[in-house]
Design an enzyme around this catalytic site. Structure first.
Site, short mmCIF file in Angstrom:
data_model
loop_
_atom_site.label_atom_id
_atom_site.label_comp_id
_atom_site.label_asym_id
_atom_site.label_seq_id
_atom_site.Cartn_x
_atom_site.Cartn_y
_atom_site.Cartn_z
CG HIS A 105 -2.49 33.27 83.99
ND1 HIS A 105 -3.15 33.58 85.14
CD2 HIS A 105 -2.98 34.10 83.04
CE1 HIS A 105 -4.01 34.55 84.91
NE2 HIS A 105 -3.94 34.88 83.64
CD GLU B 265 -8.38 42.38 87.67
OE1 GLU B 265 -7.96 41.68 88.63
OE2 GLU B 265 -8.39 41.98 86.49
N1 LIG Z 1 -3.43 33.73 89.56
C1 LIG Z 1 -3.51 34.90 90.30
C2 LIG Z 1 -4.32 35.95 89.91
N2 LIG Z 1 -5.05 35.85 88.78
C3 LIG Z 1 -6.15 36.74 88.47
C4 LIG Z 1 -5.66 38.06 87.87
O1 LIG Z 1 -5.08 38.88 88.84
C5 LIG Z 1 -6.86 38.81 87.27
O2 LIG Z 1 -7.79 39.10 88.29
C6 LIG Z 1 -7.51 38.03 86.17
O3 LIG Z 1 -6.53 37.69 85.20
C7 LIG Z 1 -8.63 38.83 85.50
O4 LIG Z 1 -8.13 40.05 84.98
N3 LIG Z 1 -4.37 37.09 90.64
C8 LIG Z 1 -3.62 37.21 91.77
O5 LIG Z 1 -3.66 38.24 92.45
N4 LIG Z 1 -2.80 36.20 92.16
C9 LIG Z 1 -2.74 35.03 91.46
O6 LIG Z 1 -1.98 34.11 91.86
C1 LIG Z 2 -0.66 33.36 88.90
C2 LIG Z 2 -1.75 32.59 88.25
O1 LIG Z 2 -2.46 33.08 87.42
C3 LIG Z 2 -1.82 31.14 88.57
O2 LIG Z 2 -2.20 31.02 89.94
C4 LIG Z 2 -2.82 30.42 87.70
O3 LIG Z 2 -2.58 29.04 87.87
P1 LIG Z 2 -2.34 28.13 86.55
O4 LIG Z 2 -1.07 28.62 85.89
O5 LIG Z 2 -2.19 26.70 87.07
O6 LIG Z 2 -3.55 28.30 85.66
#
Ligand SMILES: Nc1c(NC[C@H](O)[C@H](O)[C@H](O)CO)[nH]c(=O)[nH]c1=O
Ligand SMILES: CC(=O)[C@@H](O)COP(=O)(O)O
Length: 234
Positions: free
Chosen positions: A167, A137
């Site tokens: 992801h 975001e």
């Molecule tokens: N896994 C991490 C995320 N995941 C969430 C995404 O950033 C986002 O808020 C979601 O996909 C909804 O749009 N965010 C991080 O900053 N760091 C992570 O490790």
């Molecule tokens: C960067 C991410 O979105 C990650 O932390 C999510 O974890 P996972 O790949 O085990 O679902």
């Protein structure tokens, strides 16, 4: 090819006598060389016999020749180097976009950034911190803040840590491209202070641990870029 004029006495009809001294020492009327010698025809009553040794290895742009009577002085404009100054931060305004995801890390990155701003005389009232859910975001908010016209730079802070799926790649790449696009679209420097790490240890080491504080480093970049734009690129 660039040329620099080390001394200069140029007489208008010299142009017809431009010649080159090849590395073999022979005088040639044309062709490339690493040395340009301007030599006037000795018979011309208006001309002076002189050699103008011109190193062909470089020319500084904007070389101009100013004539003063029969003598001429070449004035070579110095090359300008424009750099933002981290000691001219007073009055510059910053927004910080911070991701809450992995808050244990991002809070420390923010702490480092705010410490840098303070150390470089950025006033508290010139800093706005905007929290977003995750690094994905950051971009859209950074662009909105950039386009507001209220800030000289936008510092973006987050921590993307790899999990079990791919992801991570989507979030990390989206965060980077989002911050880049925000800067390009708004015309305001948007600084990428988002960690992309394989594990929590790597992240914590870069948020005030043994690898320093990347939030503090990114804040210094924000100050320099804000100064560059404000003081040199307006
Ligand atoms: N896994 C991490 C995320 N995941 C969430 C995404 O950033 C986002 O808020 C979601 O996909 C909804 O749009 N965010 C991080 O900053 N760091 C992570 O490790
Ligand atoms: C960067 C991410 O979105 C990650 O932390 C999510 O974890 P996972 O790949 O085990 O679902």
């Amino acid at each position: 090819m660039a040329l620099s004029i080390s001394t200069s006495c140029i007489i208008p009809d010299l142009q017809s006598h431009l010649g080159f001294l090849h590395h073999d020492g022979q005088h040639h009327s044309s062709g490339g060389s690493n040395i340009l010698h301007l030599q006037n025809a000795p018979k011309s009553p208006r001309s002076l016999s002189f050699l103008l040794s011109v190193r062909a290895s470089e020319v500084k742009p904007h070389t101009a020749v100013q004539s003063k009577g029969r003598a001429s002085v070449s004035v070579t404009a110095a090359v300008r180097h424009l750099t933002g100054s981290v000691i001219r931060a007073h009055g510059l305004r910053f927004a910080v976009v911070a991701a809450r995801f992995n808050e244990i890390v991002t809070k420390q990155l923010l702490e480092g950034a705010l410490g840098t701003f303070k150390n470089y005389s950025v006033q508290d009232e010139d800093i706005d911190v905007v929290w977003v859910p995750g690094s994905f975001e950051i971009g859209v908010v950074a662009e909105r803040l950039g386009k507001s016209g209220k800030y000289h730079a936008i510092l973006c802070i987050g921590a993307v840590i790899r999990g079990d799926t791919t992801h991570y790649d989507a979030v990390a790449n989206s965060a980077a491209s989002g911050v880049l696009s925000a800067g390009l679209n708004s015309g305001v420097p948007c600084i990428f202070g988002v960690l992309t790490c394989d594990n929590m240890d790597q992240a914590l080491n870069r948020a005030g641990g043994k690898s320093g504080n990347k939030g503090a480093e990114a804040a210094l970049t924000a100050i320099e870029m804000a100064s560059l734009f404000e003081h040199h690129l307006k």
